[in-house]
Design a protein around this motif. Sequence first.
Motif, PDB file in Angstrom:
ATOM      1  N   UNK A  29     -23.442  -4.418   0.140  1.00  0.00           N
ATOM      2  CA  UNK A  29     -23.693  -4.595   1.573  1.00  0.00           C
ATOM      3  C   UNK A  29     -24.701  -3.525   1.973  1.00  0.00           C
ATOM      4  N   UNK A  30     -24.808  -3.209   3.221  1.00  0.00           N
ATOM      5  CA  UNK A  30     -25.825  -2.271   3.682  1.00  0.00           C
ATOM      6  C   UNK A  30     -25.728  -0.879   3.110  1.00  0.00           C
ATOM      7  N   UNK A  31     -24.538  -0.387   2.819  1.00  0.00           N
ATOM      8  CA  UNK A  31     -24.381   0.998   2.382  1.00  0.00           C
ATOM      9  C   UNK A  31     -23.922   1.147   0.935  1.00  0.00           C
ATOM     10  N   UNK A  32     -23.269   0.129   0.375  1.00  0.00           N
ATOM     11  CA  UNK A  32     -22.679   0.248  -0.959  1.00  0.00           C
ATOM     12  C   UNK A  32     -23.519  -0.471  -2.009  1.00  0.00           C
ATOM     13  N   UNK A  33     -23.631   0.164  -3.178  1.00  0.00           N
ATOM     14  CA  UNK A  33     -24.373  -0.404  -4.308  1.00  0.00           C
ATOM     15  C   UNK A  33     -23.519  -0.295  -5.568  1.00  0.00           C
ATOM     16  N   UNK A  34     -23.598  -1.309  -6.428  1.00  0.00           N
ATOM     17  CA  UNK A  34     -23.010  -1.234  -7.766  1.00  0.00           C
ATOM     18  C   UNK A  34     -24.137  -0.880  -8.736  1.00  0.00           C
ATOM     19  N   UNK A  35     -23.846   0.033  -9.656  1.00  0.00           N
ATOM     20  CA  UNK A  35     -24.847   0.514 -10.604  1.00  0.00           C
ATOM     21  C   UNK A  35     -24.455   0.112 -12.016  1.00  0.00           C
ATOM     22  N   UNK A  36     -25.435  -0.165 -12.827  1.00  0.00           N
ATOM     23  CA  UNK A  36     -25.185  -0.468 -14.229  1.00  0.00           C
ATOM     24  C   UNK A  36     -26.417  -0.110 -15.044  1.00  0.00           C
ATOM     25  N   UNK A  37     -26.205   0.142 -16.319  1.00  0.00           N
ATOM     26  CA  UNK A  37     -27.348   0.466 -17.156  1.00  0.00           C
ATOM     27  C   UNK A  37     -26.980   0.510 -18.620  1.00  0.00           C
ATOM     28  N   UNK A  38     -27.993   0.378 -19.444  1.00  0.00           N
ATOM     29  CA  UNK A  38     -27.872   0.553 -20.886  1.00  0.00           C
ATOM     30  C   UNK A  38     -29.025   1.446 -21.328  1.00  0.00           C
ATOM     31  N   UNK A  39     -28.794   2.220 -22.392  1.00  0.00           N
ATOM     32  CA  UNK A  39     -29.841   3.123 -22.864  1.00  0.00           C
ATOM     33  C   UNK A  39     -29.701   3.340 -24.360  1.00  0.00           C
ATOM     34  N   UNK A  40     -30.817   3.643 -24.969  1.00  0.00           N
ATOM     35  CA  UNK A  40     -30.846   4.101 -26.359  1.00  0.00           C
ATOM     36  C   UNK A  40     -31.683   5.373 -26.379  1.00  0.00           C
ATOM     37  N   UNK A  41     -31.064   6.446 -26.885  1.00  0.00           N
ATOM     38  CA  UNK A  41     -31.746   7.724 -27.043  1.00  0.00           C
ATOM     39  C   UNK A  41     -31.805   8.021 -28.529  1.00  0.00           C
ATOM     40  N   UNK A  42     -32.986   8.369 -29.017  1.00  0.00           N
ATOM     41  CA  UNK A  42     -33.140   8.653 -30.441  1.00  0.00           C
ATOM     42  C   UNK A  42     -33.903   9.961 -30.621  1.00  0.00           C
ATOM     43  N   UNK A  43     -33.383  10.792 -31.536  1.00  0.00           N
ATOM     44  CA  UNK A  43     -34.014  12.072 -31.881  1.00  0.00           C
ATOM     45  C   UNK A  43     -34.283  12.064 -33.375  1.00  0.00           C
ATOM     46  N   UNK A  44     -35.509  12.418 -33.754  1.00  0.00           N
ATOM     47  CA  UNK A  44     -35.832  12.515 -35.178  1.00  0.00           C
ATOM     48  C   UNK A  44     -36.679  13.750 -35.420  1.00  0.00           C
TER      49      UNK A  44
END
Length: 181
Positions: A29-44
């Motif tokens: 609605x005007x003030x509320x938000x649902x958040x979602x996400x996916x990520x891949x972090x790679x270190x070499x």
Amino acid sequence: NSFNDYTNYGVRNIRTDEQHRFDAVFDVDGAWRLLGGVARTERSNSETFFEEADNRLDTVDAGVRRDFLSGSVLSLIARHGRGEYFNRPDLSPVYQLDNGFTQREQEIRAAWPVGGKTTLQGRLVHVAREHEHFPARDYSGMVGSLSIAVRATDKLTLTGNAGRELGAYQSDASSYASTER
């Protein structure tokens, strides 16, 4: 990486960090938000570096955000990840080098406009990493940051930031490092 990380000072190690991320925000609605996400972090690393071994972390997160009329924003986010170490010797009970881990985070994030040209932002996160075979390598704790941004002119913004992070650093005597900046 600094040559101080090695006993062979003639070896140069180049570390590459990559992050790929997709975030979504659903306006409830005007003030509320649902958040979602996916990520891949790679270190070499270009050389074998046991203390901060090559690894990949895949995460999914979900949360809720409230936008206030004042311009302030408050978010609560839960994150769960599964990681693996690669280009590492076989599991070793002597050195307790593991091949996988899970990581969980609970985060509170906020932004506050202070006057017309100043904004404060903060985040507080509880992070916990658990290793599959060697629980002595597990760690958890609070991390976070606080920053202030002052828009001096339309083309100049001054920013200050302080924070604390935890990260894997696996030597004979340690499992993680705490960085304060």
